[in-house]
Motif scaffolding. Structure first.
Motif, short mmCIF file in Angstrom:
data_model
loop_
_atom_site.label_atom_id
_atom_site.label_comp_id
_atom_site.label_asym_id
_atom_site.label_seq_id
_atom_site.Cartn_x
_atom_site.Cartn_y
_atom_site.Cartn_z
N GLN A 311 16.44 -39.18 28.24
CA GLN A 311 17.37 -38.05 28.33
C GLN A 311 16.97 -37.10 29.46
O GLN A 311 17.83 -36.60 30.20
N VAL A 312 15.67 -36.85 29.62
CA VAL A 312 15.21 -35.96 30.68
C VAL A 312 15.59 -36.51 32.05
O VAL A 312 16.11 -35.80 32.91
N TRP A 313 15.35 -37.81 32.25
CA TRP A 313 15.68 -38.38 33.54
C TRP A 313 17.19 -38.55 33.71
O TRP A 313 17.69 -38.57 34.84
N GLY A 314 17.92 -38.64 32.62
CA GLY A 314 19.37 -38.59 32.73
C GLY A 314 19.85 -37.23 33.20
O GLY A 314 20.77 -37.12 34.01
N MET A 315 19.21 -36.17 32.70
CA MET A 315 19.55 -34.82 33.16
C MET A 315 19.24 -34.66 34.65
O MET A 315 19.99 -34.03 35.40
N PHE A 316 18.11 -35.23 35.07
CA PHE A 316 17.74 -35.17 36.49
C PHE A 316 18.82 -35.84 37.34
O PHE A 316 19.26 -35.29 38.36
N GLU A 317 19.27 -37.00 36.93
CA GLU A 317 20.30 -37.71 37.70
C GLU A 317 21.62 -36.96 37.67
O GLU A 317 22.32 -36.86 38.68
N ASP A 318 21.97 -36.40 36.51
CA ASP A 318 23.22 -35.64 36.42
C ASP A 318 23.21 -34.45 37.37
O ASP A 318 24.18 -34.19 38.08
N LEU A 319 22.09 -33.71 37.38
CA LEU A 319 22.02 -32.53 38.25
C LEU A 319 22.05 -32.94 39.71
O LEU A 319 22.69 -32.27 40.53
N ALA A 320 21.36 -34.03 40.06
CA ALA A 320 21.37 -34.49 41.45
C ALA A 320 22.79 -34.81 41.90
O ALA A 320 23.21 -34.44 43.01
N GLY A 424 4.99 -31.18 36.16
CA GLY A 424 5.58 -29.94 36.63
C GLY A 424 7.07 -29.92 36.36
O GLY A 424 7.57 -30.67 35.53
N ASP A 425 7.78 -29.07 37.09
CA ASP A 425 9.22 -28.93 36.93
C ASP A 425 9.91 -29.09 38.28
O ASP A 425 9.32 -28.84 39.34
N LEU A 426 11.19 -29.46 38.23
CA LEU A 426 12.01 -29.61 39.42
C LEU A 426 13.31 -28.82 39.25
O LEU A 426 13.85 -28.75 38.15
N HIS A 427 13.77 -28.22 40.33
CA HIS A 427 15.08 -27.55 40.27
C HIS A 427 15.68 -27.49 41.67
O HIS A 427 15.00 -27.73 42.67
N LEU A 428 16.97 -27.19 41.71
CA LEU A 428 17.72 -27.09 42.96
C LEU A 428 18.22 -25.66 43.14
O LEU A 428 18.48 -24.96 42.14
N HIS A 636 18.34 -34.87 48.04
CA HIS A 636 18.22 -33.43 47.84
C HIS A 636 16.77 -32.99 48.01
O HIS A 636 15.85 -33.69 47.58
N ALA A 637 16.56 -31.83 48.58
CA ALA A 637 15.23 -31.23 48.64
C ALA A 637 15.00 -30.46 47.34
O ALA A 637 15.49 -29.35 47.16
N TRP A 638 14.27 -31.06 46.42
CA TRP A 638 14.02 -30.45 45.12
C TRP A 638 12.81 -29.53 45.21
O TRP A 638 11.81 -29.85 45.86
N THR A 639 12.89 -28.41 44.54
CA THR A 639 11.76 -27.50 44.47
C THR A 639 10.84 -27.93 43.33
O THR A 639 11.29 -28.05 42.19
N TYR A 640 9.59 -28.17 43.68
CA TYR A 640 8.58 -28.55 42.69
C TYR A 640 7.80 -27.30 42.26
O TYR A 640 7.36 -26.51 43.09
N GLU A 641 7.65 -27.13 40.96
CA GLU A 641 6.86 -26.03 40.41
C GLU A 641 5.71 -26.62 39.61
O GLU A 641 5.93 -27.44 38.70
N PRO A 642 4.46 -26.26 39.93
CA PRO A 642 3.31 -26.83 39.21
C PRO A 642 3.28 -26.35 37.76
O PRO A 642 3.84 -25.30 37.43
N PRO A 643 2.62 -27.10 36.88
CA PRO A 643 2.52 -26.69 35.47
C PRO A 643 1.49 -25.59 35.31
O PRO A 643 0.28 -25.82 35.48
N LEU A 644 1.91 -24.40 35.00
CA LEU A 644 1.01 -23.26 34.89
C LEU A 644 0.73 -22.92 33.43
O LEU A 644 1.61 -23.01 32.57
N VAL A 645 -0.51 -22.55 33.16
CA VAL A 645 -0.88 -22.07 31.83
C VAL A 645 -0.54 -20.58 31.77
O VAL A 645 -0.87 -19.83 32.69
N PRO A 646 0.16 -20.12 30.73
CA PRO A 646 0.52 -18.69 30.65
C PRO A 646 -0.71 -17.79 30.79
O PRO A 646 -1.79 -18.11 30.29
N ALA A 647 -0.53 -16.69 31.48
CA ALA A 647 -1.63 -15.75 31.69
C ALA A 647 -2.18 -15.26 30.35
O ALA A 647 -1.42 -14.88 29.46
#
Length: 668
Positions: A311-320, A424-428, A636-647
């Motif tokens: 489902q997660v990778w389906g969402m990725f394809e849908d958004l792309a 991490g996370d990806l977004h456009l 698409h040039a996707w923005t990668y965000e590293p996995p951060l531990v909450p402060a």
């Protein structure tokens, strides 16, 4: 409890009288070979196939079928036999599919005579192959085990037998094809097609725009064929990844193909079906005319983990694809307005006066209408994806979840390796509200390069070199901690090379928790010792595998997966060390040795061409948000965000403390 194996995993067998059940989406040929301790077949009389279905302790089916039951009595096989390999092949020369990539993934299960499953294996990742070694039963210190193999051959049975050193490989393959052809009229037809389903072994995953791509360890092979054009969100269970595949409706005016009747009943308690069960029905619409409310796990899969993964990778394809449709519409509107304005200006009479102004305003109005219509469609699709993300994110297991997910508060060291890991996370930019988890299949098939070079973050701020080095190593520690957390106790070992000792503060969570195999190696001598030990391990395992004796390893050799974190590269490394790192990056993943570099690409340029292969073999990640990843469909040039531990969160230390306690209980 059934052990659901992944490729390369093994499991002990509780008895010697077994049944091997095969379920496929099309008639397949089932057979078995009897090999010595090196896996070599010494003659055609050691191959059970439809033309010779019975051997001592072994019986296979006499025809091609969608479902098989192979009988095995390991006490009755000759003493010289150390391996029983179960093979599957597509019938040659028929009207059916010619490659496993065009059918549902075959499912193989080992059961006792009472029908209870001992181990099962779904053979995913096949594409052009027409024959595959599915399972291997082998002797180990007087006891029998089963191993999931999944080794496919595009050259069919002839190539498979040749790989097992059978001299008469092509002749035997031809005789099997002849025996199968004579019995095809009696073959069992494939089950009726289910609803079109998104196959987890088809499609693609994000890659970098500079030649780096997310490895085929993701569910979507970058060499696969992308699916059809843009489509709206929420259709993960309705994509058809290949034409003419199972579930595709027949063209108008043509009768349906044989065996494509009503829906399959997946309610059998033993789950002996040729394809994963369909997703559960979606919740009813909240209002008439509105789309159904999203449901977590509504993709296909055998388990909830696999459903969520798909489902997660389906969402990725849908958004792309919905973003691609929007950008295409905007480009069309821009080009159309430019063409209309050129036509207006080409007539000198329109350059002055009210007529020219009116034409220009009309062109801009049409442009604005097209863009607004495209934006309306994009906003609708993004809103659906946002709603889906809101229900999917809380349902994710620990390996897929963010560090702020409450699932980590109930964390326990797992007993099995998960199918994937979140990096991490990806977004456009057009859909900044949607964050897609970046999931990579396990075990890793590529190492990682955490780029600590000077970089401009998306908010316009700059981080100096010292800050980037600190952030880079902290990001590497977070990745390593997650890998330690998702592997069973004792099955993942982490080594660190920190030549100058500059990473002591960032490495504190790993050092203080006691999860490292040894204190971080410092200085040139320490780095050389760690690199020599790991390269030797790769050599030993490779020699054992190539010699056909994967269990004949020196006593005391650590067989767990290994991760080497290299900090502050290239300081303290000479040409020999760089070559060793290249060797680990190229050869290590296949034998369970993985590399994670924390380095500045520009600072490492002094090694010149020596470094380029190392750079290309690793997946580049960044410690700050950066748009350097590209999807394989439209780039698409996707923005990668590293996995951060909450402060201020203690979740990382708590998880590592549990991992360390579990390792101590296993004597690690």
């Amino acid at each position: 409890m059934t052990a659901e194996l992944t490729r390369g995993q093994n499991h002990p067998l509780p008895g010697v009288r077994l049944e091997i059940r095969v379920s496929a989406g099309t008639p397949v040929v089932a057979g078995a070979t009897l090999g010595d301790e090196n896996g070599i077949i010494h003659g055609v009389e050691q191959v059970a196939h439809p033309g010779a279905p019975t051997l001592p302790g072994l019986e296979v089916s006499r025809q091609a079928a969608a479902d098989h039951r192979l009988a095995v009595d390991l006490d009755a096989v000759p003493d010289a036999v150390h391996r029983v390999s179960v093979l599957l092949a597509l019938p040659a020369g028929g009207t059916g599919p010619a490659r496993f990539g065009a059918v549902a993934a075959p499912f193989v299960a080992v059961t006792g005579l009472d029908g209870d499953e001992v181990a099962s294996y779904t053979i995913t990742g096949l594409e052009a192959e027409s024959a595959v070694v599915a399972l291997e039963l082998y002797r180990r210190q007087g006891a029998w085990k089963v191993r999931a193999v999944g080794q496919g051959y595009a050259g069919g049975l002839a190539e498979l037998f040749a790989d097992q050193k059978l001299p008469q490989a092509h002749r035997l393959a031809a005789s099997i094809d002849e025996a199968v052809a004579s019995g095809l009229a009696r073959s069992v037809p494939a089950p009726p097609a289910a609803a079109p389903a998104h196959r987890p072994d088809q499609g693609t995953a994000p890659g970098t725009g500079t030649g780096d791509s997310v490895p085929p360890a993701s569910p979507y092979d970058p060499q696969g064929t992308p699916g059809p054009g843009p489509q709206g969100p929420g259709q993960h269970g309705a994509r058809q990844p290949y034409p003419g595949g199972p579930g595709e409706p027949a063209p108008a005016g043509q009768p349906p193909a044989p065996g494509t009747g009503g829906p399959i009943d997946y309610s059998h308690p033993r789950r002996q079906t040729s394809a994963p069960p369909p997703p559960p029905p979606a919740a009813p619409p909240s209002e008439p005319g509105r789309p159904a409310r999203p449901v977590a796990g509504d993709a296909t899969g055998w388990s909830m983990e696999e459903r969520l993964y798909n489902q997660v990778w389906g969402m990725f394809e849908d958004l792309a694809r919905t973003t691609a449709a929007y950008r295409s519409a905007v480009d069309f509107a821009d080009s159309r307005m430019e063409k209309e304005l050129d036509q207006v200006l080409s007539d000198p009479r329109n350059r002055i006066g009210g007529q020219g102004d009116a034409a220009r305003e009309a062109a801009r109005a049409r442009h604005g209408l097209l863009v607004s219509q495209a934006r309306e469609v994009l906003d609708r699709d993004v809103a659906q994806l946002v709603a889906e993300a809101e229900v999917v994110e809380p349902a994710l297991p620990a390996a897929f979840a963010r560090w702020d997910n409450p699932v980590w508060h109930a964390y326990r060291v797992p007993m099995e390796i998960p199918m994937a890991l979140r990096l991490g996370d990806l977004h456009l930019p057009e859909a900044d509200r949607v964050r897609i988890p970046m999931l990579i299949r396990l075990p890793l098939e590529r190492g990682l390069w955490v780029d600590s070079g000077r970089s401009a973050s998306l908010d316009g701020s700059f981080a100096d070199s010292h800050e980037m080095r600190r952030l880079g190593l902290e990001t590497a520690v977070v990745h390593a901690a997650r890998l330690l957390a998702v592997y069973p106790a004792g099955e993942f070992t982490v080594h660190v090379i920190d030549p100058a000792g500059s990473g002591a503060q960032a490495l504190a969570p790993l050092v203080q928790s006691g999860v490292l195999a040894a204190p971080p190696a410092q200085g040139a001598a320490g780095a050389a010792e760690v690199l020599a030990r790991l390269t030797q391990r790769v050599d030993l395992v490779q020699m054992a595998l190539r010699g056909g004796a994967p269990d004949a390893l020196p006593p005391g050799l650590d067989t767990s997966h290994q991760l080497l974190i290299v900090n502050d590269f290239p300081h303290g490394f000479d040409d020999r060390a760089v070559n060793q790192l290249r060797y680990l990056a190229d050869e290590g993943p296949a034998v369970g040795v993985h590399l994670m570099m924390v380095a500045d690409r520009e600072e490492s340029a002094g090694f010149g061409p020596l470094l380029d292969p190392l750079w290309r073999s690793l997946l580049r990640l960044t410690p700050v948000a950066e748009d350097h990843l590209a999807d394989p469909w439209v780039g698409h040039a996707w923005t990668y965000e590293p996995p951060l531990v909450p402060a201020g969160s203690e979740v990382l230390r708590q998880v590592l403390a549990q991992v360390a306690a579990a390792r101590r209980s296993w004597g690690r």
